[in-house]
Scaffold this motif. Sequence first.
Motif, PDB file in Angstrom:
ATOM      1  N   VAL A  21      46.642  18.972  65.935  1.00  0.00           N
ATOM      2  CA  VAL A  21      46.955  20.379  65.677  1.00  0.00           C
ATOM      3  C   VAL A  21      45.734  21.235  66.014  1.00  0.00           C
ATOM      4  CG1 VAL A  21      47.480  22.068  63.889  1.00  0.00           C
ATOM      5  CG2 VAL A  21      48.717  19.910  63.953  1.00  0.00           C
ATOM      6  N   GLY A  58      49.177  22.321  55.377  1.00  0.00           N
ATOM      7  CA  GLY A  58      48.795  21.000  55.869  1.00  0.00           C
ATOM      8  C   GLY A  58      47.534  20.487  55.186  1.00  0.00           C
ATOM      9  N   VAL A  59      46.528  21.354  55.038  1.00  0.00           N
ATOM     10  CA  VAL A  59      45.288  20.894  54.411  1.00  0.00           C
ATOM     11  C   VAL A  59      45.566  20.412  52.989  1.00  0.00           C
ATOM     12  CG1 VAL A  59      42.986  21.555  53.653  1.00  0.00           C
ATOM     13  CG2 VAL A  59      43.849  22.391  55.827  1.00  0.00           C
ATOM     14  N   THR A 112      47.549  13.606  50.103  1.00  0.00           N
ATOM     15  CA  THR A 112      47.679  12.257  50.656  1.00  0.00           C
ATOM     16  C   THR A 112      46.523  11.384  50.186  1.00  0.00           C
ATOM     17  OG1 THR A 112      48.743  13.184  52.610  1.00  0.00           O
ATOM     18  CG2 THR A 112      47.909  10.944  52.795  1.00  0.00           C
ATOM     19  N   ARG A 143      50.571  30.529  62.898  1.00  0.00           N
ATOM     20  CA  ARG A 143      50.698  29.294  62.123  1.00  0.00           C
ATOM     21  C   ARG A 143      49.559  29.083  61.135  1.00  0.00           C
ATOM     22  NH1 ARG A 143      52.494  28.570  67.132  1.00  0.00           N
ATOM     23  NH2 ARG A 143      54.669  27.920  67.359  1.00  0.00           N
ATOM     24  N   ASN A 154      50.705  27.636  57.742  1.00  0.00           N
ATOM     25  CA  ASN A 154      51.163  26.253  57.759  1.00  0.00           C
ATOM     26  C   ASN A 154      50.006  25.278  57.893  1.00  0.00           C
ATOM     27  OD1 ASN A 154      53.399  24.753  57.317  1.00  0.00           O
ATOM     28  ND2 ASN A 154      53.955  24.533  59.480  1.00  0.00           N
ATOM     29  N   MET A 213      52.500  12.620  65.753  1.00  0.00           N
ATOM     30  CA  MET A 213      51.720  12.198  64.596  1.00  0.00           C
ATOM     31  C   MET A 213      52.264  12.761  63.288  1.00  0.00           C
ATOM     32  SD  MET A 213      49.484   9.980  64.637  1.00  0.00           S
ATOM     33  CE  MET A 213      49.041   8.914  65.974  1.00  0.00           C
ATOM     34  N   GLY A 214      52.689  14.029  63.306  1.00  0.00           N
ATOM     35  CA  GLY A 214      53.284  14.586  62.087  1.00  0.00           C
ATOM     36  C   GLY A 214      54.542  13.821  61.726  1.00  0.00           C
ATOM     37  N   THR A 244      53.653  10.551  60.277  1.00  0.00           N
ATOM     38  CA  THR A 244      53.175  10.695  58.903  1.00  0.00           C
ATOM     39  C   THR A 244      54.357  10.778  57.951  1.00  0.00           C
ATOM     40  OG1 THR A 244      51.353  11.982  59.801  1.00  0.00           O
ATOM     41  CG2 THR A 244      51.656  12.038  57.432  1.00  0.00           C
ATOM     42  N   LEU A 274      48.337  19.192  51.959  1.00  0.00           N
ATOM     43  CA  LEU A 274      49.015  17.901  52.114  1.00  0.00           C
ATOM     44  C   LEU A 274      48.017  16.782  52.376  1.00  0.00           C
ATOM     45  CD1 LEU A 274      52.210  18.813  54.139  1.00  0.00           C
ATOM     46  CD2 LEU A 274      52.129  17.630  51.950  1.00  0.00           C
ATOM     47  N   HIS A 311      56.367  22.829  54.701  1.00  0.00           N
ATOM     48  CA  HIS A 311      55.689  22.613  55.976  1.00  0.00           C
ATOM     49  C   HIS A 311      56.698  22.602  57.129  1.00  0.00           C
ATOM     50  CE1 HIS A 311      52.118  21.345  58.140  1.00  0.00           C
ATOM     51  NE2 HIS A 311      52.699  20.258  58.604  1.00  0.00           N
ATOM     52  N   PHE A 312      57.759  21.833  56.969  1.00  0.00           N
ATOM     53  CA  PHE A 312      58.763  21.726  58.035  1.00  0.00           C
ATOM     54  C   PHE A 312      59.490  23.045  58.237  1.00  0.00           C
ATOM     55  CE2 PHE A 312      59.497  16.837  57.757  1.00  0.00           C
ATOM     56  CZ  PHE A 312      58.177  16.662  58.094  1.00  0.00           C
ATOM     57  N   ILE A 332      57.383  24.056  67.505  1.00  0.00           N
ATOM     58  CA  ILE A 332      56.119  23.484  67.953  1.00  0.00           C
ATOM     59  C   ILE A 332      55.418  24.506  68.848  1.00  0.00           C
ATOM     60  CG2 ILE A 332      55.073  21.584  69.216  1.00  0.00           C
ATOM     61  CD1 ILE A 332      56.535  20.660  66.776  1.00  0.00           C
ATOM     62  N   SER A 333      54.115  24.613  68.660  1.00  0.00           N
ATOM     63  CA  SER A 333      53.380  25.628  69.408  1.00  0.00           C
ATOM     64  C   SER A 333      53.462  25.373  70.911  1.00  0.00           C
ATOM     65  CB  SER A 333      51.922  25.607  68.959  1.00  0.00           C
ATOM     66  OG  SER A 333      51.401  24.312  69.142  1.00  0.00           O
ATOM     67  N   HIS A 371      46.998  13.684  63.043  1.00  0.00           N
ATOM     68  CA  HIS A 371      47.897  14.834  63.172  1.00  0.00           C
ATOM     69  C   HIS A 371      47.092  16.131  63.114  1.00  0.00           C
ATOM     70  CE1 HIS A 371      51.179  17.603  62.554  1.00  0.00           C
ATOM     71  NE2 HIS A 371      50.907  17.801  61.289  1.00  0.00           N
ATOM     72  N   MET A 372      46.197  16.184  62.131  1.00  0.00           N
ATOM     73  CA  MET A 372      45.377  17.372  61.985  1.00  0.00           C
ATOM     74  C   MET A 372      44.504  17.583  63.224  1.00  0.00           C
ATOM     75  SD  MET A 372      43.107  18.328  58.779  1.00  0.00           S
ATOM     76  CE  MET A 372      41.402  18.172  59.048  1.00  0.00           C
TER      77      MET A 372
HETATM   78  C1  HEM Z   1      51.900  14.714  54.639  1.00  0.00           C
HETATM   79  C2  HEM Z   1      51.323  15.212  55.645  1.00  0.00           C
HETATM   80  C3  HEM Z   1      51.966  15.913  56.829  1.00  0.00           C
HETATM   81  C4  HEM Z   1      53.204  15.764  57.370  1.00  0.00           C
HETATM   82  C5  HEM Z   1      54.329  14.827  56.934  1.00  0.00           C
HETATM   83  C6  HEM Z   1      53.280  16.675  58.495  1.00  0.00           C
HETATM   84  C7  HEM Z   1      54.367  16.774  59.342  1.00  0.00           C
HETATM   85  C8  HEM Z   1      54.427  17.624  60.434  1.00  0.00           C
HETATM   86  C9  HEM Z   1      55.410  17.555  61.476  1.00  0.00           C
HETATM   87  C10 HEM Z   1      56.538  16.541  61.568  1.00  0.00           C
HETATM   88  C11 HEM Z   1      55.135  18.550  62.356  1.00  0.00           C
HETATM   89  C12 HEM Z   1      55.887  18.813  63.660  1.00  0.00           C
HETATM   90  C13 HEM Z   1      54.989  18.611  64.869  1.00  0.00           C
HETATM   91  C14 HEM Z   1      54.236  17.341  64.947  1.00  0.00           C
HETATM   92  O1  HEM Z   1      54.797  16.269  64.655  1.00  0.00           O
HETATM   93  O2  HEM Z   1      53.065  17.404  65.324  1.00  0.00           O
HETATM   94  C15 HEM Z   1      53.998  19.258  61.857  1.00  0.00           C
HETATM   95  C16 HEM Z   1      53.414  20.355  62.451  1.00  0.00           C
HETATM   96  C17 HEM Z   1      52.283  20.992  61.990  1.00  0.00           C
HETATM   97  N1  HEM Z   1      51.404  20.514  61.045  1.00  0.00           N
HETATM   98 FE1  HEM Z   1      51.778  18.965  59.816  1.00  0.00          FE
HETATM   99  N2  HEM Z   1      52.106  17.377  58.597  1.00  0.00           N
HETATM  100  C18 HEM Z   1      51.264  16.920  57.601  1.00  0.00           C
HETATM  101  C19 HEM Z   1      49.971  17.314  57.389  1.00  0.00           C
HETATM  102  C20 HEM Z   1      49.347  18.341  58.087  1.00  0.00           C
HETATM  103  C21 HEM Z   1      47.950  18.630  58.045  1.00  0.00           C
HETATM  104  C22 HEM Z   1      46.917  17.830  57.270  1.00  0.00           C
HETATM  105  C23 HEM Z   1      47.762  19.733  58.827  1.00  0.00           C
HETATM  106  C24 HEM Z   1      46.490  20.479  59.132  1.00  0.00           C
HETATM  107  C25 HEM Z   1      45.541  20.669  58.366  1.00  0.00           C
HETATM  108  C26 HEM Z   1      49.042  20.129  59.352  1.00  0.00           C
HETATM  109  C27 HEM Z   1      49.262  21.230  60.147  1.00  0.00           C
HETATM  110  C28 HEM Z   1      50.379  21.412  60.923  1.00  0.00           C
HETATM  111  C29 HEM Z   1      50.620  22.542  61.776  1.00  0.00           C
HETATM  112  C30 HEM Z   1      49.717  23.768  61.933  1.00  0.00           C
HETATM  113  C31 HEM Z   1      51.821  22.289  62.455  1.00  0.00           C
HETATM  114  C32 HEM Z   1      52.475  23.136  63.540  1.00  0.00           C
HETATM  115  C33 HEM Z   1      51.996  22.497  64.822  1.00  0.00           C
HETATM  116  C34 HEM Z   1      52.591  23.086  66.052  1.00  0.00           C
HETATM  117  O3  HEM Z   1      53.383  24.025  65.953  1.00  0.00           O
HETATM  118  O4  HEM Z   1      52.222  22.592  67.120  1.00  0.00           O
HETATM  119  N3  HEM Z   1      49.982  19.250  58.910  1.00  0.00           N
HETATM  120  N4  HEM Z   1      53.565  18.661  60.681  1.00  0.00           N
END
Ligand code: HEM
Lengths: 374, 260
Positions: free
Chosen positions: B128, B145-146, B152, B138, B141, B61-62, B65, B148, B246-247, B256-257, B124-125
């Motif tokens: 997570v 994300g919040v 959005t 994490r 991060n 999902m990330g 996005t 972001l 974020h990345f 990734i966790s 995605h949220m």
């Molecule tokens: C523009 C918005 C966002 C983009 C492009 C994005 C992108 C990504 C990507 C590509 C990852 C890698 C793992 C995955 O695909 O699940 C990731 C991980 C993560 N994201 Fe986002 N994200 C966004 C918004 C958010 C939001 C809204 C949250 C939470 C409030 C968040 C929290 C996290 C966390 C904590 C990780 C680490 C997850 C793990 O290690 O399993 N992100 N994000």
Amino acid sequence: MKEFFNIYTDPVYSFTFVCIAFFFMIKYVDLVATKKFGIGLMIGTVVMFVLCFMDPVFSANFYMTNDNVPIIFLVLLLAWTTWFALYKGVNNDRRMAQGLPPIEATPENREKVWAWPNLVYTELFAIILGTVFLIGWAVFFKAPLEEPANPTWAPNPAKAPWYFLGLQEMLVYFDPWLAGVLLPGLIVVGLIAIPYIDVNPKGNGYYTFRERKFAIIVYLFCWLVLWNFLIIIGTVFRGPNWSFYGPFEVWDTHKVIAANNVNISEMLWINTLGVKLPSNILVREIAGILMTLAYLVLFPLFLTKKLFNFKGTFGAIFNGGFLGKRYLQRLGWARYSILIFLVLMTLTLPIKMYLRWLINLKYIVFMPEFEFNI
Amino acid sequence: MAKDSFAQKVAKTQVWKSIFRHGPPDNARNRAAVIAGNVFLHLHPIKLKKSGVQLGYTWCMGGLTFFVFLALAVTGILLMFYYRPTAEYAYNDVIALREHVPLGIMRELHRWGAHAMVITVWLHMFRVFMTGSYKPPREFNWGVGVILLVLTLLLSFTGYLLPWDQLAIWAITVGSNMAKATPFAGHGGPGAMLAKIGDFVMVSDKNDVRFQLLGGRFVGEAALLRFYILHCVFIPVVVSVLIAVHFWRVRKDGGISAPL
Ligand code: HEM
């Protein structure tokens, strides 16, 4: 049948139904987390949409703007992801109950693999699928474009895009400073605070339900019921003047709904004591002010004293758990007060909704002199 | 010796070798090289835990996005070629886009992409959350994300005004009226009337937060320009920077966790 839905989708009933459904989903999570249930849920959701769209009135209201189309995907994805996450969680719980590690921690899954091709190809696949999906959507549904902007004539209803309709729905129960500013602000703050409040070290990096019951129940309730269900109400069950309209009911601008809501101050002084409203604002609003203070200050203090004794599924959470002393000790007072504050603020929404429905309450504190209305 | 296939011949040309500095990724050395040697692919670690690449774990999902965000950037730039943010032109430019641009689905792609991005961010949220991936290390991060997520939604909100039709201005009117009610900072908000010096009202409809947002007292041309700039320049730049953060943090927090 349609008549039935036109009556009982009124938030007064449907919100209650959804809360009850949520309760059963949690209580019988083991049943929910089976493949049969998942398949049934998906089929049920699709059938529901098909039946709804076969109704000309529903379609007409829904397609007032093509911008509502994403709601269909949202609902399908909500059903799917909620089920899937619970399914994986309960599966892991079963494994752990048998002394096995969660599926993510099996030696095979802990093994390291090459990003190329394992990850890169999955991403490629997702990109292609995403592209095809978006192009298909773009070909079949025109982006909406209405009459040119006209500041002197407002459409009725004037709706925000669907993802904000939960907030717009909250305007029914709260003034804009709460529904549009304070509560959304608290949602953001609350979300950021989650990792700092949740001190439970378990369930980090794998799906589970039992190990994080409290966190998951609270989050799911806010996410499904208070956020997404409100969006659905705002999109599907609200018509002209933001009045309630059943899904199969023609939008008739002249439908008048009598609103005879009263404030706490009026209930106290006029209805109960039979006198005029006092002229001093603080005296006039004393009941509401005391109630608000009691809710936000006294109530949490009482909670730490373990005055409540719940039984059953939720007992583990409430008894000296989430609301009790033990939790205070575990979290420390800073985390505990933030948690309680956020939870209480969240609960103001359903509380205000039910007060409106049950006793026609308008405002708890009504101080138009300062635009301060709760 | 077997004759080279066409693909092998291509792979031996100077042009090919100048671009790809390693052989086909079918052995360990080259698989590492292909990821490390490419600025985009090296967002990924060279090797990662199997649990983290599984679709059933992250739902991608990330990643989706991010993909939709890129698609929005591309289609958005194409739209900017045709669109002028003034009350006089905006609506007609959108009509022209629909009627005169051959195979025009750019506006559709952009609009539906925007809706899709809202849904994918939310999911995605949710993923997570359900994997407990916000837990240490994490936490930060998750916070990124919040932000972001909020950005959005703001991107969608600012973009909603640009077609300058009835749907647009009234949706934005409903939304921006909330700003009016900001405590102390909006002229209709609680406490604003307390900010007075003698007869001089400090917070009025001519200077409160809604005025700053709209550049006026109602949704007019100034608001259109402001929203255009926020939508096409300011917020996308901030989002891009935060996505980079974020990345970066996904990698620095251990990828990734996975179960500890
Ligand atoms: C523009 C918005 C966002 C983009 C492009 C994005 C992108 C990504 C990507 C590509 C990852 C890698 C793992 C995955 O695909 O699940 C990731 C991980 C993560 N994201 Fe986002 N994200 C966004 C918004 C958010 C939001 C809204 C949250 C939470 C409030 C968040 C929290 C996290 C966390 C904590 C990780 C680490 C997850 C793990 O290690 O399993 N992100 N994000």
